[in-house]
Design a protein around this motif. Structure first.
Motif, mmCIF file in Angstrom:
data_model
loop_
_atom_site.group_PDB
_atom_site.id
_atom_site.type_symbol
_atom_site.label_atom_id
_atom_site.label_comp_id
_atom_site.label_asym_id
_atom_site.label_seq_id
_atom_site.Cartn_x
_atom_site.Cartn_y
_atom_site.Cartn_z
ATOM 1 N N ILE A 42 64.463 -20.752 57.224
ATOM 2 C CA ILE A 42 65.230 -19.538 57.509
ATOM 3 C C ILE A 42 66.542 -19.904 58.202
ATOM 4 O O ILE A 42 67.601 -19.366 57.878
ATOM 5 N N LEU A 43 66.473 -20.849 59.134
ATOM 6 C CA LEU A 43 67.691 -21.309 59.818
ATOM 7 C C LEU A 43 68.698 -21.885 58.823
ATOM 8 O O LEU A 43 69.900 -21.599 58.905
ATOM 9 N N ALA A 44 68.218 -22.692 57.891
ATOM 10 C CA ALA A 44 69.111 -23.295 56.889
ATOM 11 C C ALA A 44 69.796 -22.214 56.057
ATOM 12 O O ALA A 44 70.984 -22.339 55.725
ATOM 13 N N ALA A 45 69.067 -21.135 55.742
ATOM 14 C CA ALA A 45 69.672 -20.041 54.979
ATOM 15 C C ALA A 45 70.758 -19.360 55.793
ATOM 16 O O ALA A 45 71.849 -19.058 55.269
ATOM 17 N N PHE A 46 70.521 -19.114 57.069
ATOM 18 C CA PHE A 46 71.536 -18.484 57.917
ATOM 19 C C PHE A 46 72.763 -19.380 58.073
ATOM 20 O O PHE A 46 73.888 -18.896 58.128
ATOM 21 N N LEU A 56 74.224 -21.111 56.031
ATOM 22 C CA LEU A 56 75.152 -20.942 54.907
ATOM 23 C C LEU A 56 76.221 -19.897 55.225
ATOM 24 O O LEU A 56 77.331 -19.949 54.691
ATOM 25 N N PHE A 57 75.889 -18.952 56.098
ATOM 26 C CA PHE A 57 76.824 -17.896 56.475
ATOM 27 C C PHE A 57 77.541 -18.209 57.787
ATOM 28 O O PHE A 57 78.242 -17.365 58.332
ATOM 29 N N ASP A 58 77.361 -19.418 58.276
ATOM 30 C CA ASP A 58 77.954 -19.855 59.541
ATOM 31 C C ASP A 58 78.624 -21.215 59.347
ATOM 32 O O ASP A 58 78.158 -22.228 59.865
ATOM 33 N N PRO A 59 79.732 -21.251 58.589
ATOM 34 C CA PRO A 59 80.355 -22.543 58.269
ATOM 35 C C PRO A 59 80.857 -23.316 59.491
ATOM 36 O O PRO A 59 80.957 -24.534 59.453
ATOM 37 N N ASN A 60 81.134 -22.612 60.595
ATOM 38 C CA ASN A 60 81.629 -23.291 61.795
ATOM 39 C C ASN A 60 80.502 -23.730 62.737
ATOM 40 O O ASN A 60 80.768 -24.319 63.780
ATOM 41 N N GLY A 61 79.254 -23.419 62.377
ATOM 42 C CA GLY A 61 78.111 -23.856 63.173
ATOM 43 C C GLY A 61 78.041 -23.237 64.554
ATOM 44 O O GLY A 61 77.604 -23.887 65.504
ATOM 45 N N TYR A 83 71.468 -15.852 65.177
ATOM 46 C CA TYR A 83 70.466 -16.057 64.132
ATOM 47 C C TYR A 83 69.380 -17.058 64.511
ATOM 48 O O TYR A 83 68.274 -17.002 63.983
ATOM 49 N N LYS A 84 69.651 -17.943 65.450
ATOM 50 C CA LYS A 84 68.596 -18.870 65.881
ATOM 51 C C LYS A 84 67.492 -18.089 66.597
ATOM 52 O O LYS A 84 66.306 -18.310 66.342
ATOM 53 N N SER A 85 67.884 -17.163 67.453
ATOM 54 C CA SER A 85 66.889 -16.320 68.132
ATOM 55 C C SER A 85 66.185 -15.408 67.134
ATOM 56 O O SER A 85 64.982 -15.182 67.227
ATOM 57 N N LEU A 86 66.939 -14.890 66.167
ATOM 58 C CA LEU A 86 66.350 -14.017 65.155
ATOM 59 C C LEU A 86 65.308 -14.784 64.327
ATOM 60 O O LEU A 86 64.236 -14.255 64.023
ATOM 61 N N CYS A 87 65.594 -16.026 63.991
ATOM 62 C CA CYS A 87 64.624 -16.844 63.237
ATOM 63 C C CYS A 87 63.346 -17.027 64.029
ATOM 64 O O CYS A 87 62.248 -16.973 63.473
ATOM 65 N N TYR A 88 63.490 -17.220 65.334
ATOM 66 C CA TYR A 88 62.300 -17.358 66.183
ATOM 67 C C TYR A 88 61.488 -16.068 66.155
ATOM 68 O O TYR A 88 60.269 -16.088 66.026
ATOM 69 N N ILE A 89 62.173 -14.932 66.258
ATOM 70 C CA ILE A 89 61.492 -13.635 66.245
ATOM 71 C C ILE A 89 60.770 -13.431 64.911
ATOM 72 O O ILE A 89 59.625 -12.968 64.871
ATOM 73 N N ILE A 90 61.418 -13.795 63.809
ATOM 74 C CA ILE A 90 60.814 -13.630 62.481
ATOM 75 C C ILE A 90 59.538 -14.453 62.355
ATOM 76 O O ILE A 90 58.542 -13.991 61.818
ATOM 77 N N THR A 91 59.560 -15.668 62.863
ATOM 78 C CA THR A 91 58.418 -16.563 62.680
ATOM 79 C C THR A 91 57.367 -16.493 63.786
ATOM 80 O O THR A 91 56.229 -16.877 63.572
ATOM 81 N N HIS A 92 57.742 -16.018 64.991
ATOM 82 C CA HIS A 92 56.796 -16.003 66.103
ATOM 83 C C HIS A 92 56.545 -14.626 66.699
ATOM 84 O O HIS A 92 55.668 -14.462 67.529
ATOM 85 N N GLY A 93 57.341 -13.650 66.319
ATOM 86 C CA GLY A 93 57.209 -12.315 66.900
ATOM 87 C C GLY A 93 58.240 -12.103 67.990
ATOM 88 O O GLY A 93 58.845 -13.046 68.503
ATOM 89 N N ASP A 94 58.411 -10.842 68.347
ATOM 90 C CA ASP A 94 59.408 -10.477 69.353
ATOM 91 C C ASP A 94 58.842 -10.725 70.735
ATOM 92 O O ASP A 94 57.875 -10.119 71.154
ATOM 93 N N GLU A 95 59.488 -11.641 71.479
ATOM 94 C CA GLU A 95 58.978 -12.007 72.801
ATOM 95 C C GLU A 95 59.022 -10.831 73.784
ATOM 96 O O GLU A 95 58.267 -10.774 74.726
ATOM 97 N N LYS A 96 59.889 -9.832 73.544
ATOM 98 C CA LYS A 96 59.951 -8.660 74.417
ATOM 99 C C LYS A 96 58.650 -7.861 74.365
ATOM 100 O O LYS A 96 58.302 -7.203 75.310
ATOM 101 N N GLU A 97 57.953 -7.920 73.226
ATOM 102 C CA GLU A 97 56.700 -7.178 73.069
ATOM 103 C C GLU A 97 55.610 -7.723 73.972
ATOM 104 O O GLU A 97 54.663 -7.037 74.293
ATOM 105 N N GLU A 98 55.721 -8.969 74.395
ATOM 106 C CA GLU A 98 54.680 -9.600 75.205
ATOM 107 C C GLU A 98 54.725 -9.151 76.650
ATOM 108 O O GLU A 98 53.778 -9.298 77.385
#
Length: 172
Positions: A103-107, A109-114, A156-171
């Motif tokens: 998922i990070l690799a896909a994002f 692509l939209f972040d050419p400046n890293g 998007y790095k935080s979003l990838c974490y949320i997608i794969t591990h869940g929203d940490e705010k819910e805990e």
């Protein structure tokens, strides 16, 4: 006799597929699933049955659930739904999620400046106009959990974490 052996072999195969289910999740996720299981297992007998599902739906305000719907849910377990089977069912459902690095690799692509960020408005435009086009509602739903800064950029790095591990705010 042969059919009895085949039945035992199938049973052992089902046990094997469930026995490794705990390794599919982090301990915190298992705890969340255990809490959810406890909420659904209304009579606290360790097995989710039709009446448990009916009562859970009732607590959520849905009173007219058809027996066929409940039977369909229970049949996904291919037998009694104890916690291990419950966890295995969720493992099967969640197995379709790509690994975080994919998922990070896909994002990227939209972040050419890293920078680690993509512009929310540009990303929304792409989601609604490319490939599997999202509806405005689907984009809003996705953005509701996305970490977006005041400038309108998605972390998007935080979003990838949320997608794969869940929203940490819910805990909390």
């Amino acid at each position: 006799m042969a059919s009895k052996k085949a039945a035992n072999k199938r049973q052992r195969g089902a046990q094997k597929s469930c026995s490794n289910v705990f390794s599919m999740f982090e301990q915190s996720q298992i705890q969340e699933f255990k809490e959810a299981f406890g909420c659904i297992d209304q009579d606290r007998d360790g097995v989710i049955k039709k009446q448990d599902l009916r009562e859970t739906y009732g607590q959520l305000g849905k009173l007219n659930v058809k027996d066929e719907e409940l039977d369909e849910m229970l049949n996904e377990g291919k037998g009694p739904i104890n916690f291990t089977v419950f966890l295995a069912l969720f493992g099967e459902k969640l197995n379709g999620t790509d690994p975080e690095d994919t998922i990070l690799a896909a994002f990227k692509l939209f972040d050419p400046n890293g920078t680690g960020f993509v512009n929310k408005d540009e990303f929304k435009r792409l989601l609604m106009n490319q490939a599997d086009k999202f509806t405005a509602e689907e984009v809003d739903q996705a953005f509701s959990v996305a970490p977006i800064d005041v400038a309108g950029n998605i972390d998007y790095k935080s979003l990838c974490y949320i997608i794969t591990h869940g929203d940490e705010k819910e805990e909390s």
